[in-house]
Design a protein around this motif. Sequence first.
Motif, PDB file in Angstrom:
ATOM      1  N   ASP A  24       0.861  -1.179   0.000  1.00 50.44           N
ATOM      2  CA  ASP A  24       0.000   0.000   0.000  1.00 50.44           C
ATOM      3  C   ASP A  24       0.897   1.228   0.000  1.00 50.44           C
ATOM      4  O   ASP A  24       1.500   1.560   1.030  1.00 50.44           O
ATOM      5  CB  ASP A  24      -0.910   0.017   1.236  1.00 50.44           C
ATOM      6  CG  ASP A  24      -2.046  -0.961   1.133  1.00 50.44           C
ATOM      7  OD1 ASP A  24      -1.840  -2.151   1.434  1.00 50.44           O
ATOM      8  OD2 ASP A  24      -3.136  -0.528   0.720  1.00 50.44           O
ATOM      9  N   SER A  27      -0.622   7.531  -0.216  1.00 49.36           N
ATOM     10  CA  SER A  27      -1.749   7.970  -1.033  1.00 49.36           C
ATOM     11  C   SER A  27      -1.331   9.063  -2.019  1.00 49.36           C
ATOM     12  O   SER A  27      -0.673  10.040  -1.652  1.00 49.36           O
ATOM     13  CB  SER A  27      -2.857   8.499  -0.112  1.00 49.36           C
ATOM     14  OG  SER A  27      -3.944   8.973  -0.879  1.00 49.36           O
ATOM     15  N   GLY A  28      -1.704   8.855  -3.274  1.00 44.90           N
ATOM     16  CA  GLY A  28      -1.413   9.853  -4.292  1.00 44.90           C
ATOM     17  C   GLY A  28      -0.079   9.697  -4.983  1.00 44.90           C
ATOM     18  O   GLY A  28       0.203  10.392  -5.967  1.00 44.90           O
ATOM     19  N   HIS A  29       0.753   8.788  -4.497  1.00 42.44           N
ATOM     20  CA  HIS A  29       2.050   8.596  -5.133  1.00 42.44           C
ATOM     21  C   HIS A  29       1.895   7.896  -6.481  1.00 42.44           C
ATOM     22  O   HIS A  29       1.229   6.874  -6.609  1.00 42.44           O
ATOM     23  CB  HIS A  29       2.976   7.803  -4.224  1.00 42.44           C
ATOM     24  CG  HIS A  29       3.696   8.651  -3.228  1.00 42.44           C
ATOM     25  ND1 HIS A  29       4.797   8.204  -2.515  1.00 42.44           N
ATOM     26  CD2 HIS A  29       3.488   9.921  -2.843  1.00 42.44           C
ATOM     27  CE1 HIS A  29       5.230   9.189  -1.740  1.00 42.44           C
ATOM     28  NE2 HIS A  29       4.444  10.231  -1.912  1.00 42.44           N
ATOM     29  N   ASN A  51       1.677   4.915 -12.084  1.00 43.53           N
ATOM     30  CA  ASN A  51       0.232   4.679 -11.962  1.00 43.53           C
ATOM     31  C   ASN A  51      -0.039   3.183 -12.174  1.00 43.53           C
ATOM     32  O   ASN A  51       0.579   2.364 -11.520  1.00 43.53           O
ATOM     33  CB  ASN A  51      -0.534   5.571 -12.922  1.00 43.53           C
ATOM     34  CG  ASN A  51      -0.394   7.037 -12.581  1.00 43.53           C
ATOM     35  OD1 ASN A  51      -0.667   7.445 -11.439  1.00 43.53           O
ATOM     36  ND2 ASN A  51       0.051   7.846 -13.537  1.00 43.53           N
ATOM     37  N   GLU A  52      -0.892   2.816 -13.103  1.00 44.76           N
ATOM     38  CA  GLU A  52      -1.198   1.406 -13.287  1.00 44.76           C
ATOM     39  C   GLU A  52      -0.300   0.737 -14.326  1.00 44.76           C
ATOM     40  O   GLU A  52      -0.346  -0.485 -14.505  1.00 44.76           O
ATOM     41  CB  GLU A  52      -2.663   1.216 -13.672  1.00 44.76           C
ATOM     42  CG  GLU A  52      -3.035   1.708 -15.062  1.00 44.76           C
ATOM     43  CD  GLU A  52      -3.248   3.198 -15.115  1.00 44.76           C
ATOM     44  OE1 GLU A  52      -3.067   3.869 -14.077  1.00 44.76           O
ATOM     45  OE2 GLU A  52      -3.589   3.703 -16.195  1.00 44.76           O
ATOM     46  N   ARG A  69      -0.654  -3.597 -10.538  1.00 42.34           N
ATOM     47  CA  ARG A  69      -1.131  -2.405  -9.822  1.00 42.34           C
ATOM     48  C   ARG A  69      -2.362  -1.900 -10.595  1.00 42.34           C
ATOM     49  O   ARG A  69      -2.335  -0.850 -11.226  1.00 42.34           O
ATOM     50  CB  ARG A  69      -0.036  -1.332  -9.765  1.00 42.34           C
ATOM     51  CG  ARG A  69      -0.303  -0.211  -8.792  1.00 42.34           C
ATOM     52  CD  ARG A  69       0.763   0.877  -8.898  1.00 42.34           C
ATOM     53  NE  ARG A  69       0.592   1.905  -7.877  1.00 42.34           N
ATOM     54  CZ  ARG A  69       1.137   3.114  -7.938  1.00 42.34           C
ATOM     55  NH1 ARG A  69       1.903   3.444  -8.979  1.00 42.34           N
ATOM     56  NH2 ARG A  69       0.944   3.976  -6.973  1.00 42.34           N
ATOM     57  N   GLU A  71      -5.273  -0.473 -10.252  1.00 43.88           N
ATOM     58  CA  GLU A  71      -5.966   0.801 -10.123  1.00 43.88           C
ATOM     59  C   GLU A  71      -5.015   1.941  -9.807  1.00 43.88           C
ATOM     60  O   GLU A  71      -5.450   3.025  -9.424  1.00 43.88           O
ATOM     61  CB  GLU A  71      -7.068   0.694  -9.069  1.00 43.88           C
ATOM     62  CG  GLU A  71      -8.138  -0.331  -9.434  1.00 43.88           C
ATOM     63  CD  GLU A  71      -9.220  -0.455  -8.369  1.00 43.88           C
ATOM     64  OE1 GLU A  71      -9.116   0.216  -7.323  1.00 43.88           O
ATOM     65  OE2 GLU A  71     -10.172  -1.217  -8.599  1.00 43.88           O
ATOM     66  N   SER A  73      -2.919   2.196  -7.385  1.00 42.40           N
ATOM     67  CA  SER A  73      -2.598   2.447  -5.977  1.00 42.40           C
ATOM     68  C   SER A  73      -1.952   1.198  -5.393  1.00 42.40           C
ATOM     69  O   SER A  73      -0.746   1.025  -5.535  1.00 42.40           O
ATOM     70  CB  SER A  73      -3.825   2.874  -5.192  1.00 42.40           C
ATOM     71  OG  SER A  73      -4.862   1.916  -5.328  1.00 42.40           O
ATOM     72  N   SER A  75      -0.454  -2.413  -4.871  1.00 43.86           N
ATOM     73  CA  SER A  75       0.244  -3.312  -5.789  1.00 43.86           C
ATOM     74  C   SER A  75       0.425  -4.669  -5.135  1.00 43.86           C
ATOM     75  O   SER A  75       0.547  -4.782  -3.905  1.00 43.86           O
ATOM     76  CB  SER A  75       1.610  -2.742  -6.162  1.00 43.86           C
ATOM     77  OG  SER A  75       2.330  -3.640  -6.995  1.00 43.86           O
ATOM     78  N   SER A  94       7.460   3.908  -2.797  1.00 43.01           N
ATOM     79  CA  SER A  94       6.676   4.781  -3.668  1.00 43.01           C
ATOM     80  C   SER A  94       7.280   6.175  -3.665  1.00 43.01           C
ATOM     81  O   SER A  94       7.985   6.567  -2.730  1.00 43.01           O
ATOM     82  CB  SER A  94       5.209   4.822  -3.226  1.00 43.01           C
ATOM     83  OG  SER A  94       5.043   5.502  -1.992  1.00 43.01           O
TER      84      SER A  94
END
Lengths: 118, 115
Positions: A24, A27-29, A51-52, A69, A71, A73, A75, A94
């Motif tokens: 996880d 957030s936002g990375h 991203n994905e 990964r 979505e 976020s 992985s 990240s």
Amino acid sequence: GAGVSQSPRYKVAKRGQDVALRCDPISGHVSLFWYQQALGQGPEFLTYFQNEAQLDKSGLPSDRFFAERPEGSVSTLKIQRTQQEDSAVYLCASSATSGGDIRGDTQYFGPGTRLTVL
Amino acid sequence: AQSVTQPDIHITVSEGASLELRCNYSYGATPYLFWYVQSPGQGLQLLLKYFSGDTLVQGIKGFEAEFKRSQSSFNLRKPSVHWSDAAEYFCAVGAWVTSYDKVIFGPGTSLSVIP
């Protein structure tokens, strides 16, 4: 969350079993990296997501290793038919940006998952 | 190919003594250099990084590192070591790959601190 989290922290697998390791990121990375760290060694690059999109998987040691990964976020690193040589700590990191003119963006590391294959 | 060497596998220093950890890199272009610390059971934490400009870089926890292009070195220093500095230290170089930095780590130096 405040930092990168990984689960499980410890995993024991019998040779031949499949395992899934979760990361996880912060957030936002945008960027996410997986590394493998053998005992007494430095981390070695496995794969990179922006991203994905998996932009680099050149470090994956064999086709038994697979990362996703979906979505952009969380992985998952999956290892099929585990072998004893897969025993290592798997680190996830990240970073906020995807590069461009932001060189050397700080990578924030999770605590790792220690995989032991018997 | 890019690589990082850390000549010292293990170093022991007394608390309060000065510390220098050696790092040499191989990289064809302008290097982006990092020092990370890893404590038992903890993730890697960035101590400092160098991109350009002043070759003496200040980091967290009282650490500093000096970039010397002529020697391809990026040694880490601390004037007075604390017992809590005992950990594994990794030097790393960022190798640009089209759109991101692939960070290549050295093998690490394990630091023990004697009270």
